[in-house]
Design a protein around this motif. Structure first.
Motif, PDB file in Angstrom:
ATOM      1  N   LEU A 196       0.839  -1.210   0.000  1.00  0.00           N
ATOM      2  CA  LEU A 196       0.000   0.000   0.000  1.00  0.00           C
ATOM      3  C   LEU A 196       0.869   1.254   0.000  1.00  0.00           C
ATOM      4  N   TYR A 206       0.847   3.614  -3.276  1.00  0.00           N
ATOM      5  CA  TYR A 206      -0.050   4.766  -3.144  1.00  0.00           C
ATOM      6  C   TYR A 206       0.466   5.873  -2.222  1.00  0.00           C
ATOM      7  N   ASP A 238      -5.937   9.151  -1.379  1.00  0.00           N
ATOM      8  CA  ASP A 238      -5.048   8.345  -2.234  1.00  0.00           C
ATOM      9  C   ASP A 238      -5.654   6.983  -2.535  1.00  0.00           C
ATOM     10  N   LEU A 239      -6.441   6.468  -1.589  1.00  0.00           N
ATOM     11  CA  LEU A 239      -7.043   5.140  -1.746  1.00  0.00           C
ATOM     12  C   LEU A 239      -8.488   5.201  -2.239  1.00  0.00           C
ATOM     13  N   ILE A 299      -9.352   1.598  -7.626  1.00  0.00           N
ATOM     14  CA  ILE A 299      -8.620   1.045  -6.477  1.00  0.00           C
ATOM     15  C   ILE A 299      -9.030  -0.389  -6.141  1.00  0.00           C
ATOM     16  N   LEU A 330      -6.219  -3.287  -6.040  1.00  0.00           N
ATOM     17  CA  LEU A 330      -5.883  -3.975  -4.791  1.00  0.00           C
ATOM     18  C   LEU A 330      -6.145  -5.478  -4.892  1.00  0.00           C
ATOM     19  N   ALA A 379     -11.335   0.242  -0.078  1.00  0.00           N
ATOM     20  CA  ALA A 379     -11.864   1.267  -0.981  1.00  0.00           C
ATOM     21  C   ALA A 379     -13.089   1.965  -0.385  1.00  0.00           C
ATOM     22  N   SER A 423     -12.137   4.174   2.637  1.00  0.00           N
ATOM     23  CA  SER A 423     -11.381   5.336   2.150  1.00  0.00           C
ATOM     24  C   SER A 423     -12.298   6.363   1.492  1.00  0.00           C
TER      25      SER A 423
END
Length: 89
Positions: A19, A23, A44-45, A50, A54, A67, A70
């Motif tokens: 991670l 990111y 960022d996530l 995403i 991931l 996701a 975030s």
């Protein structure tokens, strides 16, 4: 915390490193060769791609949770610091 679900320390560490590397932002280096990265922010996530990124990176079902949380934090729907003051129940 999401990365810790059903994982041992070695796998959790590996996931957090991935991670950060993918990111996070470069924060420094060691001997000019090894880059150090910050932990990524919620924004960022929150990229539209995403979840798939991931999953491809080995996060499995956790990709959706990372996701979604975030996105909620980025939109102001979830304040993680405020959770400290909430009753356990």
């Amino acid at each position: 915390f999401i990365c810790s679900q059903n994982n041992g320390i070695a796998r959790i560490t590996s996931m957090v490193r991935r991670l950060k590397h993918r990111y996070g932002r470069v924060t420094g280096n060691i001997d000019g060769e090894i880059q150090l990265h910050s932990f990524p922010s919620a924004s960022d996530l929150s990229l539209p791609s995403i979840m798939e990124e991931l999953r491809t990176a080995g996060f499995g079902y956790r990709a959706d949770y990372i996701a979604l949380v975030s996105q909620k934090v980025s939109r102001g729907e979830l304040d993680l610091f405020k959770l400290r003051d909430e009753p356990y129940e």
